[in-house]
Design an enzyme around this catalytic site. Structure first.
Site, PDB file in Angstrom:
ATOM      1  N   HIS A 195      73.723 -46.494  51.911  1.00 54.76           N
ATOM      2  CA  HIS A 195      73.232 -44.659  52.202  1.00 54.76           C
ATOM      3  C   HIS A 195      72.035 -43.702  52.014  1.00 54.76           C
ATOM      4  O   HIS A 195      72.247 -42.659  52.052  1.00 54.76           O
ATOM      5  CB  HIS A 195      74.814 -44.485  51.518  1.00 54.76           C
ATOM      6  CG  HIS A 195      76.114 -44.405  51.055  1.00 54.76           C
ATOM      7  ND1 HIS A 195      76.287 -45.139  52.112  1.00 54.76           N
ATOM      8  CD2 HIS A 195      75.973 -45.848  50.041  1.00 54.76           C
ATOM      9  CE1 HIS A 195      77.224 -46.315  51.645  1.00 54.76           C
ATOM     10  NE2 HIS A 195      76.973 -47.275  50.685  1.00 54.76           N
ATOM     11  N   SER A 316      48.581 -31.283  64.666  1.00 56.66           N
ATOM     12  CA  SER A 316      49.115 -30.686  64.974  1.00 56.66           C
ATOM     13  C   SER A 316      48.162 -29.362  65.958  1.00 56.66           C
ATOM     14  O   SER A 316      47.338 -29.213  65.101  1.00 56.66           O
ATOM     15  CB  SER A 316      50.140 -30.199  64.399  1.00 56.66           C
ATOM     16  OG  SER A 316      50.619 -29.099  64.477  1.00 56.66           O
ATOM     17  N   LYS A 322      48.902 -30.979  58.905  1.00 60.05           N
ATOM     18  CA  LYS A 322      49.511 -31.675  60.001  1.00 60.05           C
ATOM     19  C   LYS A 322      49.019 -33.247  60.024  1.00 60.05           C
ATOM     20  O   LYS A 322      48.297 -33.244  60.559  1.00 60.05           O
ATOM     21  CB  LYS A 322      50.283 -31.640  61.147  1.00 60.05           C
ATOM     22  CG  LYS A 322      51.407 -30.820  60.729  1.00 60.05           C
ATOM     23  CD  LYS A 322      52.482 -30.822  59.792  1.00 60.05           C
ATOM     24  CE  LYS A 322      53.606 -31.853  60.452  1.00 60.05           C
ATOM     25  NZ  LYS A 322      54.256 -31.055  61.290  1.00 60.05           N
ATOM     26  N   GLU A 329      56.695 -43.103  65.368  1.00 56.63           N
ATOM     27  CA  GLU A 329      57.778 -42.120  66.356  1.00 56.63           C
ATOM     28  C   GLU A 329      57.816 -42.730  67.669  1.00 56.63           C
ATOM     29  O   GLU A 329      59.456 -43.129  68.160  1.00 56.63           O
ATOM     30  CB  GLU A 329      58.131 -40.737  66.041  1.00 56.63           C
ATOM     31  CG  GLU A 329      57.679 -40.104  65.030  1.00 56.63           C
ATOM     32  CD  GLU A 329      57.481 -39.127  65.615  1.00 56.63           C
ATOM     33  OE1 GLU A 329      57.986 -37.693  65.820  1.00 56.63           O
ATOM     34  OE2 GLU A 329      55.767 -38.519  64.704  1.00 56.63           O
TER      35      GLU A 329
END
Ligand code: ARG
Length: 510
Positions: A195, A316, A322, A329
């Site tokens: 979970h 970024s 970043k 992704e």
């Protein structure tokens, strides 16, 4: 087959197709009502007085994408021509001319010197027309006892078979990378989750090897699909077979198929080989997506389990700090395309009466695109797995948080005090409550506090409450104990090293 080769297999998807081009003009039949200006098709236009409208030509032509089949088409034609000569259906001299002509055409295509013509619809007619242009009537004899229906089914099976071999090699390489990292981290602990809540400590190596098992099954599915695919449609002709005395066993063997397809209608009209392949890819992509998701999570700063190098991150444009895991992704996202390809082809096929229908021309792009996406995803995940640096101290610290050794405490109560497991579970639950109230972990409770819940507890209990003791105790078959993990990783490495070396040597000799 290398990544480059498989990625090149569908190289020319975009060329020759106006779809998806930015600024593509809306189409209008006002211009299209006029004929395209081309005459009747040179390959099948005998009974046609005029040529197709521009819209007809555009919707009909597949050369924009099926040129990716050129190698397979030439291979199939060479096998067919050799068989026609051997059976006496054409003269040996014609076969020689065809062979020479096809070899020269292969050279032209490979060198980028071949002019593809949308008026000739597809790769099959482009090559055949060029052959006749070069060698005359011998070229016009090639299509004896053959139809584009058995031709395309054969070419496409050969293409999918090559793609399976390429992806299988990539999956094996990824398994090897994962196994090597697993051996390196066989004893390094991390929180195991259910979970996404801290459950019990596991080792990082054990976690990585879980993906090796998934990939092994993915390869098994691809191998199963390949085995069923490996029957040759050539000789089924349009749908009914042929009256010429062909030798289907000869062409099947020449093309590396196990046998000819048994039923001519089935041979030209089914695409279940492509659907099985896409199903296997959809499951593979789902696995890669789960690992990609974990990579994204692990390298987020609240987790901080791993760090990816500059090679597999992007910055970024506004936030200078970043370091984004875009490759992970995008791998996660490409699953959508691959699953979409499966659904697209299932939908194309599900209402078609036997035998061939032009709908089936829509089988290729989903397969080409899914192959490209799967290949790129495998390469990206492999790169990240090799590249990632694990912050083992951070993982170990978090492995002990969240009362992750509560099950070890309950098991101690069962083993040493002989409490029934359900009772031990309750006692442990109360101890977890006490620890939480004291803002400490289980090892931080003192013995007196433990004995307040269960008077027979002794100081020996503290020996099972550390993360290291917890994972070391999981020695059951398939469990996370470092010895198990080291053994499993070494076994995979031995097996995969041999397989990957085999592949390399067969690639070099090919
Ligand atoms: N380009 C076609 C395809 O990909 C080849 C087969 C065409 N057959 C036919 N009868 N029109 O399906």
């Amino acid at each position: 087959m290398t990544v480059g080769v498989i990625r090149g297999m569908a190289m020319s998807l975009e060329e020759g197709s106006s779809q998806g081009k930015p600024g593509a003009k809306p189409r209008s039949n006002v211009q299209a009502d006029a004929q395209s200006g081309v005459g009747a098709n040179t390959q099948w236009g005998g009974r046609f007085a005029g040529g197709p409208s521009a819209i007809m030509q555009e919707i009909n032509a597949s050369i924009g994408f099926d040129r990716a089949l050129w190698r397979q088409d030439i291979r199939g034609s060479l096998a067919h021509a050799a068989m026609l000569a051997r059976t006496g259906i054409i003269e040996a001299a014609d076969e020689q001319a065809i062979r020479g002509g096809l070899e020269r055409i292969a050279g032209e295509i490979a060198a980028g010197r071949f002019t593809f013509d949308a008026a000739l619809e597809d790769i099959h007619m482009n090559i055949e027309a060029r052959l006749s242009e070069r060698i005359g009537d011998a070229g016009r004899r090639l299509h004896t006892a053959r139809s584009r229906n058995d031709q395309v089914a054969t070419d496409f099976r050969l293409w999918v078979r090559d793609a399976i071999d390429g992806l299988d090699a990539q999956a094996a390489a990824l398994m090897l990378s994962l196994s090597r990292r697993a051996l390196e981290h066989a004893a390094d602990t991390m929180p195991g989750f259910t979970h996404l809540q801290t459950a019990q400590p596991v080792t990082f190596g054990h976690h990585l090897l879980a993906y090796v098992e998934m990939l092994a099954r993915d390869r098994g599915r691809l191998a199963d699909a390949r085995r069923r695919l490996n029957e040759c449609p050539l000789g089924a002709a349009a749908l009914a077979g042929t009256s010429f005395p062909i030798d289907r066993r000869m062409t099947a063997a020449a093309l590396g198929f196990d046998r000819p397809c048994a039923n001519s209608l089935d041979a030209v009209s089914d695409r279940d080989f492509a659907l099985e392949y896409l199903s296997a890819l959809a499951i593979l992509a789902m696995h890669l997506s789960r690992l990609a998701e974990e990579i994204v999570t692990w390298c987020s700063s609240p987790f901080g389990f791993i760090r990816l190098s500059d090679a597999f991150t992007t910055g970024s444009s506004i936030m200078p700090q970043k370091r984004n895991p875009d490759a992970a992704e995008l791998t996660r996202a490409k699953t959508g395309r691959i699953t979409g390809a499966l659904v697209a082809l299932l939908t194309v096929m599900k209402g078609l009466p036997l035998a061939y229908a032009k709908d089936m021309q829509e089988d290729k792009e989903p397969v080409f695109q899914a192959t490209e996406s799967a290949s790129l995803s495998l390469a990206a995940i492999d790169g990240m797995v090799r590249d990632l640096a694990a912050d083992t101290a951070r993982m170990q610290a978090l492995a002990g948080s969240g009362f992750s050794t509560a099950t070890d405490l309950a098991d101690w109560l069962v083993r040493v005090l002989k409490l029934p497991f359900r009772t031990a579970h309750h006692v442990t639950g109360r101890l977890v409550g006490r620890a939480a109230a004291n803002a400490t972990d289980l090892a931080g409770l003192d013995l007196a506090e433990m004995q307040a819940e269960e008077p027979r507890i002794t100081a020996d209990v503290f020996s099972v409450l550390t993360v290291a003791a917890s994972v070391a105790s999981r020695t059951s078959e398939g469990g996370t104990a470092p010895n198990n993990v080291g053994r499993a990783a070494r076994a995979w490495i031995a097996q995969l090293d041999a397989a990957v070396a085999d592949q390399r040597s067969s690639e070099n000799s090919a």
